[in-house]
Enzyme design. Structure first.
Site, PDB file in Angstrom:
ATOM      1  N   GLY A 115      -4.357  -6.111 -24.053  1.00  0.00           N
ATOM      2  CA  GLY A 115      -4.999  -5.979 -25.350  1.00  0.00           C
ATOM      3  C   GLY A 115      -6.272  -5.155 -25.256  1.00  0.00           C
ATOM      4  N   CYS A 116      -6.771  -4.699 -26.395  1.00  0.00           N
ATOM      5  CA  CYS A 116      -7.931  -3.798 -26.407  1.00  0.00           C
ATOM      6  C   CYS A 116      -9.217  -4.519 -26.016  1.00  0.00           C
ATOM      7  CB  CYS A 116      -8.053  -3.112 -27.758  1.00  0.00           C
ATOM      8  SG  CYS A 116      -8.026  -4.222 -29.187  1.00  0.00           S
TER       9      CYS A 116
END
Length: 324
Positions: A134-135
């Site tokens: 995920g970012c």
């Protein structure tokens, strides 16, 4: 040429992936699948690709492509893979959160490796299936991994990070509406963000105890990028910390340690992560910044693809930041 398929190409991560693959010297895009835009030109959804490609969104998939990218909403990748059986040689890179946690990594006979190259490069090079991080998770892990490896994360860690509106996806919502987001900032999901699980598993992968992570995510009034600050007790000197980080990332092509305080624009539109260290009394402040759609999503997916196929790790990712 490696033939690539993209599932869910009309959103932000899909659009970035198309842009990268169109300019990758080893890749030919075989199809871009979309249930909502089948038959329409890709440039009708991604206007900047006008004149760059004549590809149209497809309503069918080629189940014999060399590499498949899943750019679907969370929970939809596993559903899609149940409905479509790809060849035994097709490599799969999933950009959702369906397979990131160890408890979810094995699915239908496939075992997904967590795709953070700075931590699991050798495993990525050997695997057929990748769960792209995920970012927020990418930004925060890169800020803390050197401390975790050195057994220096036993104390509580306070993390504050702000993300652009593209982090919420292309579907409009109240908090991504221009009138709400412009000239505004707010926090959300205090201390309970879904990326904490994958962050914790990576930090604990060295076998050392880590302190509680207090993560407060914020919505920023800009479109892309993440700037994170994390601070915790650190008994060594600033020089000790810098030496530790430079050593940990000595072979990481896209993660750099900055001597100067960093800002968001220096990484936006790149696959880079920039890190800065600051010491005050016995507290170490670590600042990290990435582009949430590139190093936090599609750029890292291409980086993983390069490793999986034995290409140069940076191939197709020599991108220019827009600093002014």
């Amino acid at each position: 040429m490696i033939k690539a398929g993209i599932i869910g190409g009309s959103g932000y991560t899909g659009g970035e992936l198309i842009r990268l693959l169109l300019n990758h010297p080893e890749i030919e895009i075989d199809f871009v699948y979309s249930t909502t835009k089948a038959g329409t030109k890709i440039s009708s959804a991604h206007h900047d690709l006008l004149g760059q490609t004549d590809l149209r969104f497809s309503s069918t998939v080629n189940e014999r492509v060399d590499v498949l990218f899943l750019c679907l909403g969370h929970g939809n990748s596993s559903k899609f893979l149940k409905e479509h059986i790809f060849s035994g040689r097709t490599k799969i890179i999933d950009l959702s959160n369906d397979f990131r946690l160890q408890a979810d990594a094995t699915f239908d006979g496939k075992t997904f490796v967590y795709g953070l190259p700075e931590l699991f490069k050798s495993k990525i090079e050997q695997t057929q299936f990748i769960a792209n991080p995920g970012c927020f998770a990418t930004t925060i892990q890169l800020a803390l991994l050197p401390l975790a490896k050195a057994e220096l994360l036993a104390n509580e860690v306070h993390i504050n990070a702000v993300t652009g509106s593209t982090g919420a996806g292309i579907k409009p919502s109240e908090t991504s509406h221009f009138s709400w987001r412009n000239n505004n900032v707010s926090w959300y999901k205090p201390f309970t963000h879904q990326h904490l699980g994958e962050i914790g598993e990576s930090l604990n992968s060295f076998g050392h105890a880590t302190g509680k992570l207090r993560f407060l995510p914020n919505r920023g009034n800009f479109t892309r990028g993440i700037l994170a600050t994390a601070y915790t007790k650190f008994d060594g000197s600033l020089e000790d910390a810098i030496k530790l980080y430079r050593s940990f990332y000595s072979e990481a092509l896209f993660t750099q340690i900055s001597e100067e305080p960093i800002h968001l624009k220096q990484v936006v539109n790149t696959n880079n992560c920039h890190i800065h260290l600051h010491k005050d009394d016995d507290v170490l402040l670590v600042t990290s910044a990435i582009d949430n759609l590139l190093k936090g999503a599609s750029g890292q997916a291409v980086q993983n693809m390069n490793l999986m196929f034995g290409f140069e790790e940076a191939k197709g990712l020599q991108l220019k930041a827009g600093v002014f």
